[in-house]
Design a protein around this motif. Sequence first.
Motif, PDB file in Angstrom:
ATOM      1  N   PRO A 166       6.629  -5.377  -5.847  1.00 45.50           N
ATOM      2  CA  PRO A 166       8.087  -5.566  -5.910  1.00 45.50           C
ATOM      3  C   PRO A 166       8.595  -6.436  -4.765  1.00 45.50           C
ATOM      4  CG  PRO A 166       7.487  -3.236  -6.074  1.00 45.50           C
ATOM      5  CD  PRO A 166       6.266  -3.972  -5.644  1.00 45.50           C
ATOM      6  N   ILE A 167       9.592  -7.249  -5.052  1.00 47.99           N
ATOM      7  CA  ILE A 167      10.214  -8.057  -4.008  1.00 47.99           C
ATOM      8  C   ILE A 167      11.545  -7.462  -3.574  1.00 47.99           C
ATOM      9  CG2 ILE A 167      11.512  -9.575  -5.571  1.00 47.99           C
ATOM     10  CD1 ILE A 167      10.809 -11.890  -3.691  1.00 47.99           C
ATOM     11  N   ARG A 168      12.085  -6.551  -4.388  1.00 47.97           N
ATOM     12  CA  ARG A 168      13.410  -5.987  -4.111  1.00 47.97           C
ATOM     13  C   ARG A 168      13.367  -4.972  -2.977  1.00 47.97           C
ATOM     14  NH1 ARG A 168      12.732  -5.532  -9.519  1.00 47.97           N
ATOM     15  NH2 ARG A 168      12.378  -3.299  -9.289  1.00 47.97           N
ATOM     16  N   GLN A 169      14.426  -4.962  -2.163  1.00 47.63           N
ATOM     17  CA  GLN A 169      14.609  -3.947  -1.129  1.00 47.63           C
ATOM     18  C   GLN A 169      15.271  -2.722  -1.751  1.00 47.63           C
ATOM     19  OE1 GLN A 169      17.003  -6.942   0.950  1.00 47.63           O
ATOM     20  NE2 GLN A 169      15.948  -6.319   2.821  1.00 47.63           N
ATOM     21  N   ASP A 209      11.090   5.620   7.976  1.00 51.11           N
ATOM     22  CA  ASP A 209      11.427   5.738   6.553  1.00 51.11           C
ATOM     23  C   ASP A 209      12.483   4.716   6.152  1.00 51.11           C
ATOM     24  OD1 ASP A 209       9.646   7.797   6.267  1.00 51.11           O
ATOM     25  OD2 ASP A 209      11.135   9.387   6.528  1.00 51.11           O
ATOM     26  N   TRP A 210      13.537   4.598   6.958  1.00 51.65           N
ATOM     27  CA  TRP A 210      14.593   3.631   6.647  1.00 51.65           C
ATOM     28  C   TRP A 210      14.090   2.189   6.767  1.00 51.65           C
ATOM     29  CZ3 TRP A 210      18.578   4.826   3.945  1.00 51.65           C
ATOM     30  CH2 TRP A 210      19.134   6.107   4.006  1.00 51.65           C
ATOM     31  N   SER A 211      13.192   1.939   7.733  1.00 48.67           N
ATOM     32  CA  SER A 211      12.626   0.593   7.882  1.00 48.67           C
ATOM     33  C   SER A 211      11.780   0.216   6.679  1.00 48.67           C
ATOM     34  CB  SER A 211      11.772   0.516   9.155  1.00 48.67           C
ATOM     35  OG  SER A 211      12.556   0.756  10.300  1.00 48.67           O
ATOM     36  N   ALA A 212      11.025   1.189   6.146  1.00 46.71           N
ATOM     37  CA  ALA A 212      10.202   0.947   4.964  1.00 46.71           C
ATOM     38  C   ALA A 212      11.076   0.634   3.752  1.00 46.71           C
ATOM     39  CB  ALA A 212       9.313   2.149   4.687  1.00 46.71           C
ATOM     40  N   LYS A 213      12.216   1.322   3.629  1.00 45.56           N
ATOM     41  CA  LYS A 213      13.129   1.066   2.511  1.00 45.56           C
ATOM     42  C   LYS A 213      13.819  -0.294   2.646  1.00 45.56           C
ATOM     43  CE  LYS A 213      14.188   5.977   1.745  1.00 45.56           C
ATOM     44  NZ  LYS A 213      15.234   7.022   1.786  1.00 45.56           N
ATOM     45  N   PHE A 214      14.023  -0.734   3.889  1.00 41.02           N
ATOM     46  CA  PHE A 214      14.735  -1.990   4.118  1.00 41.02           C
ATOM     47  C   PHE A 214      13.842  -3.199   3.875  1.00 41.02           C
ATOM     48  CE2 PHE A 214      16.268  -5.230   7.262  1.00 41.02           C
ATOM     49  CZ  PHE A 214      17.427  -5.566   6.581  1.00 41.02           C
ATOM     50  N   GLN A 215      12.551  -3.052   4.111  1.00 39.10           N
ATOM     51  CA  GLN A 215      11.627  -4.179   3.958  1.00 39.10           C
ATOM     52  C   GLN A 215      11.299  -4.442   2.491  1.00 39.10           C
ATOM     53  OE1 GLN A 215       8.362  -2.877   6.516  1.00 39.10           O
ATOM     54  NE2 GLN A 215       8.848  -4.521   7.947  1.00 39.10           N
ATOM     55  N   SER A 216      11.197  -5.718   2.135  1.00 34.79           N
ATOM     56  CA  SER A 216      10.705  -6.086   0.815  1.00 34.79           C
ATOM     57  C   SER A 216       9.198  -5.863   0.778  1.00 34.79           C
ATOM     58  CB  SER A 216      11.017  -7.558   0.526  1.00 34.79           C
ATOM     59  OG  SER A 216      10.241  -8.040  -0.548  1.00 34.79           O
ATOM     60  N   PRO A 217       8.684  -5.076  -0.168  1.00 31.93           N
ATOM     61  CA  PRO A 217       7.230  -4.825  -0.211  1.00 31.93           C
ATOM     62  C   PRO A 217       6.399  -6.101  -0.281  1.00 31.93           C
ATOM     63  CG  PRO A 217       8.381  -3.301  -1.649  1.00 31.93           C
ATOM     64  CD  PRO A 217       9.405  -4.301  -1.186  1.00 31.93           C
ATOM     65  N   LEU A 218       6.859  -7.066  -1.074  1.00 31.48           N
ATOM     66  CA  LEU A 218       6.105  -8.305  -1.211  1.00 31.48           C
ATOM     67  C   LEU A 218       6.109  -9.093   0.096  1.00 31.48           C
ATOM     68  CD1 LEU A 218       4.552 -10.231  -3.067  1.00 31.48           C
ATOM     69  CD2 LEU A 218       6.732 -11.278  -3.683  1.00 31.48           C
ATOM     70  N   GLN A 219       7.269  -9.189   0.723  1.00 31.63           N
ATOM     71  CA  GLN A 219       7.372  -9.905   1.984  1.00 31.63           C
ATOM     72  C   GLN A 219       6.571  -9.213   3.086  1.00 31.63           C
ATOM     73  OE1 GLN A 219      11.344 -10.136   3.639  1.00 31.63           O
ATOM     74  NE2 GLN A 219      10.959 -12.160   4.483  1.00 31.63           N
ATOM     75  N   HIS A 220       6.633  -7.884   3.107  1.00 29.46           N
ATOM     76  CA  HIS A 220       5.888  -7.124   4.112  1.00 29.46           C
ATOM     77  C   HIS A 220       4.380  -7.304   3.925  1.00 29.46           C
ATOM     78  CE1 HIS A 220       4.863  -3.985   6.936  1.00 29.46           C
ATOM     79  NE2 HIS A 220       4.215  -3.318   6.005  1.00 29.46           N
ATOM     80  N   LEU A 221       3.923  -7.284   2.664  1.00 28.68           N
ATOM     81  CA  LEU A 221       2.496  -7.462   2.381  1.00 28.68           C
ATOM     82  C   LEU A 221       2.039  -8.860   2.770  1.00 28.68           C
ATOM     83  CD1 LEU A 221      -0.084  -6.274   1.121  1.00 28.68           C
ATOM     84  CD2 LEU A 221       0.684  -7.164  -1.082  1.00 28.68           C
ATOM     85  N   GLU A 222       2.854  -9.853   2.444  1.00 31.51           N
ATOM     86  CA  GLU A 222       2.514 -11.232   2.798  1.00 31.51           C
ATOM     87  C   GLU A 222       2.427 -11.393   4.315  1.00 31.51           C
ATOM     88  OE1 GLU A 222       4.265 -15.773   2.174  1.00 31.51           O
ATOM     89  OE2 GLU A 222       5.504 -14.019   1.746  1.00 31.51           O
ATOM     90  N   HIS A 223       3.380 -10.811   5.021  1.00 30.63           N
ATOM     91  CA  HIS A 223       3.384 -10.896   6.491  1.00 30.63           C
ATOM     92  C   HIS A 223       2.157 -10.188   7.088  1.00 30.63           C
ATOM     93  CE1 HIS A 223       5.002 -11.087  10.553  1.00 30.63           C
ATOM     94  NE2 HIS A 223       4.763  -9.801  10.687  1.00 30.63           N
ATOM     95  N   SER A 224       1.800  -9.037   6.528  1.00 31.84           N
ATOM     96  CA  SER A 224       0.666  -8.265   7.044  1.00 31.84           C
ATOM     97  C   SER A 224      -0.661  -8.980   6.807  1.00 31.84           C
ATOM     98  CB  SER A 224       0.636  -6.879   6.396  1.00 31.84           C
ATOM     99  OG  SER A 224       1.830  -6.170   6.640  1.00 31.84           O
ATOM    100  N   LEU A 225      -0.775  -9.697   5.677  1.00 33.42           N
ATOM    101  CA  LEU A 225      -2.033 -10.347   5.324  1.00 33.42           C
ATOM    102  C   LEU A 225      -2.157 -11.759   5.865  1.00 33.42           C
ATOM    103  CD1 LEU A 225      -2.423  -9.249   1.573  1.00 33.42           C
ATOM    104  CD2 LEU A 225      -3.620  -8.330   3.560  1.00 33.42           C
TER     105      LEU A 225
END
Length: 302
Positions: free
Chosen positions: A109-112, A154-170
């Motif tokens: 997902p890309i949505r926050q 928890d709030w930081s995880a909800k605020f981050q876009s999963p796709l953007q976070h994964l891209e940044h991590s990898l």
Amino acid sequence: MATDIAFSLAILNVLGKRVPLSLKIFLTAFAIVDDIGAVLVIAIFYSGNINITLLLIALAMLSILYFLSYKGIYSKFIMFFFGIIIWFLFLKSGIHPTIAGILLAFSVPIRQKIDTSKFLVELENVYNNIKTASVLKKPILSHEQIGHVDNLNDWSAKFQSPLQHLEHSLHGWVAYFIIPIFALANAGVLISGSDNLDTALVINIIICLVLGKGIGITSIVLLAQKLKWIEVPSDISFKQIIGVAFLAGIGFTMAIFIASLAFVSTPEFIDSAKIGILIGSFISAIIGYVILRIGSNKEQKI
């Protein structure tokens, strides 16, 4: 095929402020589409006999991931577990597993879950709670502080876009580990004698990379503009379009990878193909750099 984004953008960065940001965005967008085209070529022309049963199982698992993504449910552990199985199923089904990677990416997902304004409100609440929480004399957090920190996570995880976070991590792993290994594994050229080279193949690949991209991309951009399909940004000149078109002829990692698939039954051609790709990429880089260096001094608008 497949413009190498890293090398082409590196040359644009060397030119610095001579080239506008919009030109870098154009090259990046084109290179991504070019890579997708290369992946489709691999899937269509270089996949083996199709095992429908394994393919259907893989697609069913992908459907589950897509459904979870649609519902806003995302877990990197589920993604990792399903991803390994789906990749293996694609490999054994006869479809190149590169396609599995592309399809898996679409399931993230890309949505926050919350927007910026709500996050800032909650961030302020957590800050105030941590500020007023009891502090221990020992160098550890109190239970109250731990609870507030967990709430912040928890709030930081909800605020981050999963796709953007994964891209940044990898990004670090991909840029400094995966891509170099991929490049080195496919770029090796072993020549035992001049008789092993197919000169015609080398020349054809050089011409295709240099002129095919240089003339082809420029022509497509001009045609699309004449037909009013696109609008070229005002800060991009005609010479810069030509220069970037030649830079797109830098085809390294994916181009060599496709060559290894294309000549799997005739391995004696692989070295010739690799040499043609390397020489063609080098010539394209030089021509593109020179055109952009000269053409960026005086901007000639399209």
